[in-house]
Scaffold this active site. Structure first.
Site, PDB file in Angstrom:
ATOM      1  N   GLU A 158       0.889  -1.169   0.077  1.00  0.00           N
ATOM      2  CA  GLU A 158       0.116   0.016   0.106  1.00  0.00           C
ATOM      3  C   GLU A 158       0.904   1.376  -0.091  1.00  0.00           C
ATOM      4  O   GLU A 158       0.712   2.255   0.752  1.00  0.00           O
ATOM      5  CB  GLU A 158      -0.825   0.037   1.118  1.00  0.00           C
ATOM      6  CG  GLU A 158      -1.772  -1.457   1.017  1.00  0.00           C
ATOM      7  CD  GLU A 158      -2.891  -1.329   2.203  1.00  0.00           C
ATOM      8  OE1 GLU A 158      -2.784  -0.779   3.021  1.00  0.00           O
ATOM      9  OE2 GLU A 158      -4.013  -1.656   2.083  1.00  0.00           O
ATOM     10  N   ASP A 232      -8.079  -9.200   4.342  1.00  0.00           N
ATOM     11  CA  ASP A 232      -8.084  -7.974   5.103  1.00  0.00           C
ATOM     12  C   ASP A 232      -9.034  -7.738   6.471  1.00  0.00           C
ATOM     13  O   ASP A 232      -9.732  -6.861   6.222  1.00  0.00           O
ATOM     14  CB  ASP A 232      -8.034  -6.671   4.289  1.00  0.00           C
ATOM     15  CG  ASP A 232      -7.516  -5.741   4.946  1.00  0.00           C
ATOM     16  OD1 ASP A 232      -7.021  -5.578   6.185  1.00  0.00           O
ATOM     17  OD2 ASP A 232      -7.146  -4.382   4.327  1.00  0.00           O
ATOM     18  N   GLU A 260     -12.542  -1.963  12.567  1.00  0.00           N
ATOM     19  CA  GLU A 260     -12.648  -1.170  11.304  1.00  0.00           C
ATOM     20  C   GLU A 260     -13.451  -1.824  10.233  1.00  0.00           C
ATOM     21  O   GLU A 260     -14.277  -0.842   9.688  1.00  0.00           O
ATOM     22  CB  GLU A 260     -11.068  -1.362  10.395  1.00  0.00           C
ATOM     23  CG  GLU A 260     -11.244  -0.793   9.076  1.00  0.00           C
ATOM     24  CD  GLU A 260      -9.817  -1.004   8.487  1.00  0.00           C
ATOM     25  OE1 GLU A 260      -8.761  -1.528   9.005  1.00  0.00           O
ATOM     26  OE2 GLU A 260      -9.664  -0.274   7.303  1.00  0.00           O
TER      27      GLU A 260
HETATM   28  C1  BDP Z   1      -6.042  -2.083   5.946  1.00  0.00           C
HETATM   29  C2  BDP Z   1      -6.292  -0.630   6.573  1.00  0.00           C
HETATM   30  C3  BDP Z   1      -5.404   0.286   6.411  1.00  0.00           C
HETATM   31  C4  BDP Z   1      -3.926  -0.511   7.021  1.00  0.00           C
HETATM   32  C5  BDP Z   1      -3.808  -1.672   6.394  1.00  0.00           C
HETATM   33  C6  BDP Z   1      -2.512  -2.441   6.886  1.00  0.00           C
HETATM   34  O1  BDP Z   1      -7.535  -0.041   6.171  1.00  0.00           O
HETATM   35  O2  BDP Z   1      -5.462   1.563   7.140  1.00  0.00           O
HETATM   36  O3  BDP Z   1      -2.854   0.270   6.970  1.00  0.00           O
HETATM   37  O4  BDP Z   1      -5.193  -2.544   6.636  1.00  0.00           O
HETATM   38  O5  BDP Z   1      -3.058  -3.430   7.601  1.00  0.00           O
HETATM   39  O6  BDP Z   1      -7.055  -2.936   6.406  1.00  0.00           O
HETATM   40  O7  BDP Z   1      -1.331  -2.212   6.798  1.00  0.00           O
END
Ligand code: BDP
Length: 567
Positions: A158, A232, A260
């Site tokens: 990401e 996720d 979340e």
């Molecule tokens: C996702 C979240 C994000 C996190 C990412 C992670 O939306 O904010 O940075 O996981 O775990 O679920 O790195």
């Protein structure tokens, strides 16, 4: 004593099943908390090191009481500033406060820190100046915090920097950091949550593809931290195929305690049943009985290191976690780190007794409410294996229609694949074949659309709308049935909570009541928005016995939440 048990013959011997029992705070240095729904970060960086907030001590005591023994202070989307000298002095103060309670400090390490705060031209792990920079940094940290736990790293995921930027592997990156902390007995926890924008392969498969070839290539002070499922932290995921697939590497479990994807700050959802479902899943990596719990506790493969991480739901709200019932998830997470064989039921009971009341009638009824809450949430959000159909960015509420985000795997349509023929992600051999990453037994359980446990049906299969499910209903009718069952159960939760008024103090009763009202509205919103949208493909009516949606799909699509928390 709080559960009013007899202590006259107290004789308890209990030792933790896992060595590392960590909280991961996704706290930023400006005190916002990524995916935080309980106010701002507890860490008041600006006033540190001079001012020690009493809550730091309470935080440490609370954690110690459930056996948590380490905390990662900073967000995995890391800021290198925390590794600069002024910030390390602040970190040292927190470490000094936590030490008497047996809590070690860890920090997230931004892979490009040598460039950003070190003035180097590269962060290439094979570059000697980079290696020296991290060694010096480790020396500086350990001179201040002799028992510093080590680094947690999110790399090449990401948009985060990482070793692949220099055509090196995750192992090259992890080992370079591991060498820097090894002289002090520090460890590196390297996250397996990776997926690449340019990679057309099913996101479900990418972490496995990246990491399995690296098994055996990590230093012995490296752990790989794997999320419970391959996508996720969804309301329900099958266990991550990496569990059992990297026998030479100690794998650490990563659960999300902050909600979340499980109702955020407004929903009563007790997560222990979700954690247990994953821990008890059988990977079959060493034959029957090779549960995920046994993989992570290291016994199957004789690993010296083992542990779990939970993404924290703690903030500076007066009651720490926002929703009065959110604290149950912090508690349950800690208890399961200590002993993953405890039942969700027993943990809920402990928590209710020490938090609300020892009245048996209250405990029985409130425990039922907690115990069914996760399944209820799955029903009204993501029934039958649906996943990743939430709103963009803030992840608040439903948005299964989103299809225009720049990366394919950010779009909900990528995951549900609804069309006129049916719905679901074909991950069998005729589709992405993510199933091939599992051992034969779970694969066999899941690859046949007629025998699969339907809680994973649309996770692994694209299923025709008129497919007959185990209940005898068509898939479309079953989808409607589950969405409606979910909202009806929230209504039941409201009624139960009203009945419990006699046992609970007025303030907390009222707080939870208001939140349950919001949760009900959100459940109806999820149900209506998803069914109206999926109906554009199924072309079938919502059975007339159900109360029909009173708003249009366009209305739901028009909703905007520019300041939703945690984003
Ligand atoms: C996702 C979240 C994000 C996190 C990412 C992670 O939306 O904010 O940075 O996981 O775990 O679920 O790195």
């Amino acid at each position: 004593m709080q559960t009013e048990q007899n202590i006259s013959n107290l004789n308890i011997v209990s030792s933790p099943k896992l060595k590392l029992r960590l909280l991961n705070h996704w706290d930023n240095l400006n005190r916002t908390v990524e995916r935080g729904y309980a106010g701002f970060s507890l860490w008041d960086w600006h006033k540190l090191p001079g001012y020690i907030d009493k809550r730091y001590i309470d935080y440490a005591r609370a954690n110690a009481s459930i056996g948590i023994n380490g905390t990662v202070l900073t967000n995995v989307n890391a800021n290198a500033t925390v590794l600069t000298a002024p910030y390390l002095l602040k970190v040292k103060v927190l470490a000094d406060v936590f030490r008497p309670y047996g809590i070690k400090i860890f920090l997230t390490a931004r892979f490009s820190a040598p460039i950003e705060i070190g003035g180097l031209k590269t962060a290439d792990p094979k570059d000697e100046t980079v290696q020296i920079w991290w060694k010096e940094k480790a020396k500086e940290i350990y001179s201040l915090i002799p028992d510093f736990g080590g680094f947690l790293v999110k790399a090449n995921s990401e948009g985060q920097p990482g070793p692949q930027d220099y055509k090196r592997t995750h192992a090259d990156g992890a080992n370079m950091l591991a060498d820097a902390v090894a002289p002090y007995k520090g460890i590196v926890i390297w996250r397996a949550f990776v997926y690449a924008a340019e990679n057309p392969v099913d996101r479900h498969k990418q972490a496995y593809d990246d990491f399995v070839p690296l098994d055996g290539k990590f230093r012995n002070n490296v752990m790989v931290q794997v999320k419970n499922g391959a996508i996720d932290f969804m309301p329900r995921e099958p266990f991550h195929p990496l569990f059992g697939a990297m026998p030479k590497t100690p794998l650490m479990m990563e659960f999300q305690v902050t909600q979340e994807y499980t109702g955020q700050g407004t929903s009563l959802v007790y997560l222990a049943p979700m954690y247990k479902e994953v821990l008890e899943s059988d990977t079959y990596c060493n034959g029957k009985g090779s549960t995920v719990a046994k993989v992570i506790d290291g016994k199957l493969d004789n690993h010296a290191l083992n542990g779990m991480a939970g993404v924290s739901n703690i903030g500076n709200d007066v009651n720490w976690c926002g929703h009065p019932f959110a604290q149950a998830n912090w508690y349950a997470y800690g208890r399961l780190c200590w002993d993953y064989s405890l039942s969700s039921d027993a943990i809920a009971e402990e928590w209710l007794r020490i938090t609300f009341s020892n009245n048996n009638g209250f405990v029985r009824t409130a425990k039922n409410l907690m115990m069914q809450s996760r399944e209820t949430m799955v029903d009204y959000m993501n029934p039958l294996g649906l996943h990743h159909i939430m709103g963009t960015g803030h992840h608040y509420g439903p948005a299964p229609w989103v299809s225009e985000l720049s990366r394919p795997e950010w779009n909900p349509v990528y995951y549900h694949k609804a069309d006129s023929a049916g719905i679901g992600f074909n991950r069998t051999a005729t589709g992405s074949n993510a199933l091939s990453q599992y051992f034969p037994e779970p694969r066999k359980q899941w690859e046949d659309v007629t025998t699969i446990n339907e809680k994973y049906l649309l996770w692994f299969h694209h299923v025709p709308w008129n497919h007959i499910t185990k209940s005898g209903r068509t898939l479309w009718d079953e989808l409607c049935y589950r969405y409606y069952r979910g909202t009806e159960n929230v209504e039941q939760m409201q009624k139960t909570w009203n009945y419990l008024k006699q046992f609970v103090d007025a303030e907390r009763h009222h707080q939870v009541k208001q939140l349950l009202d919001i949760q009900y509205d959100e459940a109806v919103w999820w149900r209506n928005a998803c069914l109206l949208y999926f109906q554009t493909f199924s072309k079938k009516p919502i059975p007339a016995t159900y109360k029909q949606p009173d708003k249009t799909l366009d209305y739901y699509k028009s909703l905007k939440f520019p300041f939703a928390p945690g984003n």
